[in-house]
Design a protein around this motif. Structure first.
Motif, PDB file in Angstrom:
ATOM      1  N   GLY A 231      -5.182   3.434  -6.876  1.00 44.85           N
ATOM      2  CA  GLY A 231      -3.825   3.152  -7.365  1.00 44.85           C
ATOM      3  C   GLY A 231      -2.776   3.054  -6.281  1.00 44.85           C
ATOM      4  N   LEU A 232      -3.189   2.706  -5.072  1.00 51.48           N
ATOM      5  CA  LEU A 232      -2.214   2.627  -3.979  1.00 51.48           C
ATOM      6  C   LEU A 232      -1.596   1.232  -3.845  1.00 51.48           C
TER       7      LEU A 232
ATOM      8  N   LYS B 193      -2.553  11.384  -0.075  1.00 52.82           N
ATOM      9  CA  LYS B 193      -3.474  12.201  -0.857  1.00 52.82           C
ATOM     10  C   LYS B 193      -4.718  12.500  -0.025  1.00 52.82           C
ATOM     11  N   GLU B 194      -5.078  13.758   0.041  1.00 54.63           N
ATOM     12  CA  GLU B 194      -6.208  14.169   0.879  1.00 54.63           C
ATOM     13  C   GLU B 194      -7.530  13.576   0.382  1.00 54.63           C
TER      14      GLU B 194
ATOM     15  N   ILE C 273       0.883  -1.172   0.000  1.00 60.34           N
ATOM     16  CA  ILE C 273       0.000   0.000   0.000  1.00 60.34           C
ATOM     17  C   ILE C 273       0.918   1.219   0.000  1.00 60.34           C
ATOM     18  N   ARG C 274       0.970   1.894  -1.139  1.00 56.93           N
ATOM     19  CA  ARG C 274       1.994   2.937  -1.320  1.00 56.93           C
ATOM     20  C   ARG C 274       1.467   4.326  -0.981  1.00 56.93           C
ATOM     21  N   ASP C 275       2.402   5.255  -0.915  1.00 55.80           N
ATOM     22  CA  ASP C 275       2.084   6.675  -0.707  1.00 55.80           C
ATOM     23  C   ASP C 275       1.205   6.884   0.520  1.00 55.80           C
ATOM     24  N   CYS C 276       1.588   6.254   1.600  1.00 57.24           N
ATOM     25  CA  CYS C 276       0.796   6.350   2.832  1.00 57.24           C
ATOM     26  C   CYS C 276       1.694   6.652   4.026  1.00 57.24           C
ATOM     27  N   GLU C 277       1.106   7.266   5.019  1.00 60.73           N
ATOM     28  CA  GLU C 277       1.733   7.369   6.335  1.00 60.73           C
ATOM     29  C   GLU C 277       1.112   6.266   7.192  1.00 60.73           C
ATOM     30  N   ILE C 278       1.932   5.651   8.049  1.00 61.08           N
ATOM     31  CA  ILE C 278       1.382   4.580   8.884  1.00 61.08           C
ATOM     32  C   ILE C 278       1.542   4.933  10.362  1.00 61.08           C
ATOM     33  N   GLU C 279       0.422   4.936  11.070  1.00 66.86           N
ATOM     34  CA  GLU C 279       0.462   5.138  12.521  1.00 66.86           C
ATOM     35  C   GLU C 279       0.363   3.773  13.192  1.00 66.86           C
TER      36      GLU C 279
END
Lengths: 327, 121
Positions: A205-206, A285-286, A152-158
């Motif tokens: 597209g993630l 992406k918002e 899962i790309r282009d993400c921030e992970i908490e």
């Protein structure tokens, strides 16, 4: 990315005495327990919906659904027998009329505000029963984050603090399950999530899939690949290939795993708490929804963390993932 | 006729690896497991390279490699394993089956394309 690595456990606090409730909350804070104050009216909804509870701290005087005391304990125990109940009584009432042996079987232990050490001892003996080396916890998180990021790309992970859960409820609609096995542990890893969240990640597209591959079989494949990468990563990082003390050909024990779809309930046949990690994957992406992933480890067949310390020292010798090794 | 066969039970991996290679000008075929990979290798004499997972249902990647070597010999198709496994015993088994390289997942596209260019040209 945000991470914490102290192991905690989430416990519902159900108390009608504000002072006691506050004191118990403070106690929780310093004892690795996340105390969730619950409104009595919604107690049974919370028990129905929460997938990651460690137990319940409740007072003998609190009322819910027109029940109180022993009757309420029985109702909670009937609904969620796997959750330990830590039962607060007034010191004077305990001295006047001690709890019956029959009632004591329904609870993990009784305590009064004058003796919170008793509560600590009961929590330790019911929730913090298994030793998980912190280096192992950190390694599990690192491997898992790498696996999630590669799918899962282009993400921030908490990442929440890892925590121990006693309940056996399944989160979401989608679950993967894989055996975890080495010379020092045997059990399972589960990852649970919600289908619609993965579908939206594909559509946007993630993931490595085509944006039109939103059939549930493709959705499963995203979760499967994350699971596979974590499984392999943990195996590679923590396996002790030099340990020849175990006979690989020896017969290995198994226990049945039971799943009740109606109640979204899974049992591995053990009373030990499950080690749980919660990842919130937030697209950069918002406007795109986050993906919640619940990862649970159940070492129900064997667990010898002392042997982990032996294999941890050899992990640096392993080849980095992603690199080609020509023969 | 494909140049490269990607064998993996994961649709996401097949899609990703095939995508990297296709966009670099290679013709790519895919298979879901070792059994299908073996069948496709038997029927496509033009294959230059197989990129295969190890742990797959029906037939694992190492068994597929051993069968390909025993049937087709060492002079034909190159094989690279792309897997979560890094157990030295498995690598030894791969070497014995004539596997040319080993990549541990998660992978990056550049490493795969680089390896393919080296082996296929």
């Amino acid at each position: 990315m945000t991470t914490e690595s102290d192991i905690k456990s989430k416990v519902i606090i159900l108390d009608d005495n504000t002072l006691a409730e506050e004191a118990i909350s403070n106690f929780c804070e310093v004892n690795s327990v996340i105390g969730l104050k619950a409104k009595t009216a919604s107690l049974f909804d919370i028990l129905d919906g929460n997938t990651d509870l460690g137990g319940i701290i409740m007072s003998s005087t609190v009322a819910s659904n027109e029940m109180q005391g022993e009757e309420l304990v029985k109702a909670i125990h009937y609904k969620r027998p796997e959750l330990p109940i830590f039962y607060r009584c007034e010191k004077s009432s305990l001295e006047e009329s001690p709890l019956s042996e029959t009632f004591k079987r329904l609870i993990a232990g009784e305590f009064c505000m004058e003796n919170l050490d008793k509560l600590k001892a009961d929590i330790d003996s019911h929730l913090f029963t298994t030793y998980y080396p912190m280096a192992l916890i950190r390694g599990m998180q690192e491997v898992s984050l790498e696996a999630i990021r590669s799918n899962i790309r282009d993400c921030e992970i908490e990442v929440d603090s890892p925590y121990l859960v006693k309940d056996r409820l399944i989160f979401g609609e989608l679950m993967s399950l894989i055996p975890m096995e080495s010379t020092w542990y045997r059990g399972y890893m589960m990852i649970q999530t919600t289908e619609s969240e993965i579908i939206q990640a594909i559509e946007n597209g993630l993931t490595p899939l085509d944006i039109n591959d939103t059939d549930f079989r493709f959705v499963n494949s995203v979760l499967n690949e994350i699971t596979n990468l974590i499984w392999g990563g943990i195996k590679n990082r923590f396996a002790n290939y030099d340990d020849d003390s175990t006979d690989e050909q020896a017969p290995k024990t198994q226990v049945p795993i039971s799943v009740n779809h109606h109640h979204k309930y899974i049992s591995f046949g053990t009373e030990e708490p499950q080690l749980c990690f919660h990842y919130k994957v937030k697209p950069k992406k918002e406007g795109l929804p986050s993906i919640e992933l619940y990862q649970k480890f159940i070492f129900n067949l064997s667990w010898y963390p002392d042997n982990f310390l032996n294999c941890d020292s050899v992990t640096e010798e392993l080849v980095e993932s992603g690199e080609l090794e020509f023969f | 006729m494909a140049q490269i066969l990607v064998v993996d039970d994961s649709a996401t991996v097949r899609n990703e690896v095939a995508g990297f290679l296709s966009s670099n000008g290679f013709t790519v075929e895919t298979a879901n497991d070792g059994k299908e990979g073996l069948d496709k290798t038997r029927s496509d004499s033009g294959l230059k390279l197989i990129i295969s997972d190890v742990n797959m249902p029906n037939m694992d990647g190492l068994t597929m490699a051993e069968k390909i070597r025993s049937e087709l010999g060492n002079q034909t198709v190159n094989i690279i394993m792309l897997t979560t496994e890094s157990d030295p015993r498995m690598k030894e088994r791969g070497k014995a089956a004539g596997v040319k390289g080993w990549i541990v997942k998660p992978f990056n596209g550049a490493a795969i394309v680089g390896a393919v260019k080296k082996l296929v040209g």
